[in-house]
Design a protein around this motif. Structure first.
Motif, PDB file in Angstrom:
ATOM      1  N   LEU A  61       0.816  -1.216   0.000  1.00 41.08           N
ATOM      2  CA  LEU A  61       0.000   0.000   0.000  1.00 41.08           C
ATOM      3  C   LEU A  61       0.851   1.268   0.000  1.00 41.08           C
ATOM      4  N   VAL A  62       1.942   1.265   0.747  1.00 42.84           N
ATOM      5  CA  VAL A  62       2.813   2.444   0.783  1.00 42.84           C
ATOM      6  C   VAL A  62       3.389   2.722  -0.598  1.00 42.84           C
ATOM      7  N   GLY A  63       3.713   1.679  -1.346  1.00 42.49           N
ATOM      8  CA  GLY A  63       4.196   1.868  -2.716  1.00 42.49           C
ATOM      9  C   GLY A  63       3.160   2.555  -3.586  1.00 42.49           C
ATOM     10  N   TYR A  64       1.921   2.098  -3.507  1.00 39.38           N
ATOM     11  CA  TYR A  64       0.864   2.717  -4.314  1.00 39.38           C
ATOM     12  C   TYR A  64       0.581   4.146  -3.863  1.00 39.38           C
ATOM     13  N   ILE A  65       0.543   4.378  -2.570  1.00 37.69           N
ATOM     14  CA  ILE A  65       0.300   5.729  -2.054  1.00 37.69           C
ATOM     15  C   ILE A  65       1.397   6.675  -2.551  1.00 37.69           C
ATOM     16  N   THR A  66       2.630   6.243  -2.430  1.00 40.64           N
ATOM     17  CA  THR A  66       3.771   7.083  -2.810  1.00 40.64           C
ATOM     18  C   THR A  66       3.816   7.345  -4.308  1.00 40.64           C
ATOM     19  N   PHE A  67       3.738   6.288  -5.095  1.00 45.36           N
ATOM     20  CA  PHE A  67       3.902   6.449  -6.539  1.00 45.36           C
ATOM     21  C   PHE A  67       2.716   7.170  -7.186  1.00 45.36           C
ATOM     22  N   LEU A  68       1.498   6.861  -6.766  1.00 45.00           N
ATOM     23  CA  LEU A  68       0.346   7.560  -7.333  1.00 45.00           C
ATOM     24  C   LEU A  68       0.330   9.023  -6.900  1.00 45.00           C
ATOM     25  N   GLY A  69       0.677   9.275  -5.652  1.00 50.38           N
ATOM     26  CA  GLY A  69       0.752  10.655  -5.178  1.00 50.38           C
ATOM     27  C   GLY A  69       1.846  11.443  -5.880  1.00 50.38           C
ATOM     28  N   ALA A  70       2.979  10.799  -6.137  1.00 47.70           N
ATOM     29  CA  ALA A  70       4.077  11.477  -6.843  1.00 47.70           C
ATOM     30  C   ALA A  70       3.678  11.833  -8.269  1.00 47.70           C
ATOM     31  N   ALA A  71       2.988  10.928  -8.944  1.00 52.68           N
ATOM     32  CA  ALA A  71       2.548  11.209 -10.315  1.00 52.68           C
ATOM     33  C   ALA A  71       1.560  12.371 -10.337  1.00 52.68           C
ATOM     34  N   ALA A  72       0.621  12.380  -9.405  1.00 51.27           N
ATOM     35  CA  ALA A  72      -0.331  13.497  -9.335  1.00 51.27           C
ATOM     36  C   ALA A  72       0.405  14.794  -9.004  1.00 51.27           C
ATOM     37  N   GLY A  73       1.428  14.717  -8.166  1.00 48.84           N
ATOM     38  CA  GLY A  73       2.216  15.905  -7.834  1.00 48.84           C
ATOM     39  C   GLY A  73       2.953  16.457  -9.035  1.00 48.84           C
ATOM     40  N   ILE A  74       3.412  15.584  -9.924  1.00 46.87           N
ATOM     41  CA  ILE A  74       4.053  16.039 -11.161  1.00 46.87           C
ATOM     42  C   ILE A  74       3.024  16.767 -12.028  1.00 46.87           C
ATOM     43  N   HIS A  75       1.838  16.206 -12.128  1.00 43.79           N
ATOM     44  CA  HIS A  75       0.803  16.850 -12.943  1.00 43.79           C
ATOM     45  C   HIS A  75       0.425  18.219 -12.390  1.00 43.79           C
TER      46      HIS A  75
END
Length: 176
Positions: A61-75
């Motif tokens: 779950l931490v992987g998904y939280i981190t990676f999805l949040g990082a992608a949204a942060g780039i956008h």
């Protein structure tokens, strides 16, 4: 010109929805993480039986939280950055630097996507202990993030290049 503007508006709206979906999924994963840790504490201290699967699920779950949040942060351009040197430039050099950064982010996303696919395929035959799901489920979050970085940063770079004059005049306050 109006047609192009409508197409750009639709593309940006679609990317906004994709970013919102990333944040929604990351938020759901965070809620699941909190509930499972609540179950861990309850099981350990009330039932006197420690659920051993919580740690493995938390890592996924931490992987998904981190990676999805990082992608949204780039956008959303909400990541931390050193803007001082970029802000000292004139409009046109600033726009060029911002486009170059987006191109580098898109390239990084492509590398992350390709490496993530390779890693996911390598670990797909191995099961995660306690969860009995393929190891590739854990690394799929990296694949998603790489693809999203490629899409978000790459699209922004392409749109910025196509609309360079308008983009250069809007870089003083916020991204195009």
């Amino acid at each position: 010109m109006a047609e192009r503007s409508m197409v750009v508006t639709r593309i940006e709206a679609g990317l906004d929805k994709l970013s919102d979906a990333c944040l929604f999924l990351a938020s759901c994963a965070l809620v699941v993480l909190l509930v499972t840790f609540g179950w861990l504490v309850f099981g350990r201290y009330v039932l006197n039986v420690t659920p051993t699967w919580v740690e493995q699920l938390a890592l996924v779950l931490v992987g998904y939280i981190t990676f999805l949040g990082a992608a949204a942060g780039i956008h959303e351009s909400s990541h931390l950055g050193v803007d001082m040197f970029r802000d000292m430039l004139g409009e046109t050099p600033r726009a060029i630097v911002m486009i170059a950064v987006d191109i580098m982010l898109a390239i990084f996303g492509l590398v992350m996507l390709l490496a993530g696919i390779k890693l996911m395929r390598f670990g797909w035959d191995t099961l995660l202990p306690m969860l009995n799901v393929p190891e590739g489920v854990r690394t799929f979050s990296e694949v998603c993030c790489g693809a999203l970085l490629l899409v978000f940063a790459g699209t922004r770079a392409v749109l910025s290049i196509i609309n360079f004059r308008e983009f250069a005049s809007h870089t003083t306050i916020e991204r195009f």
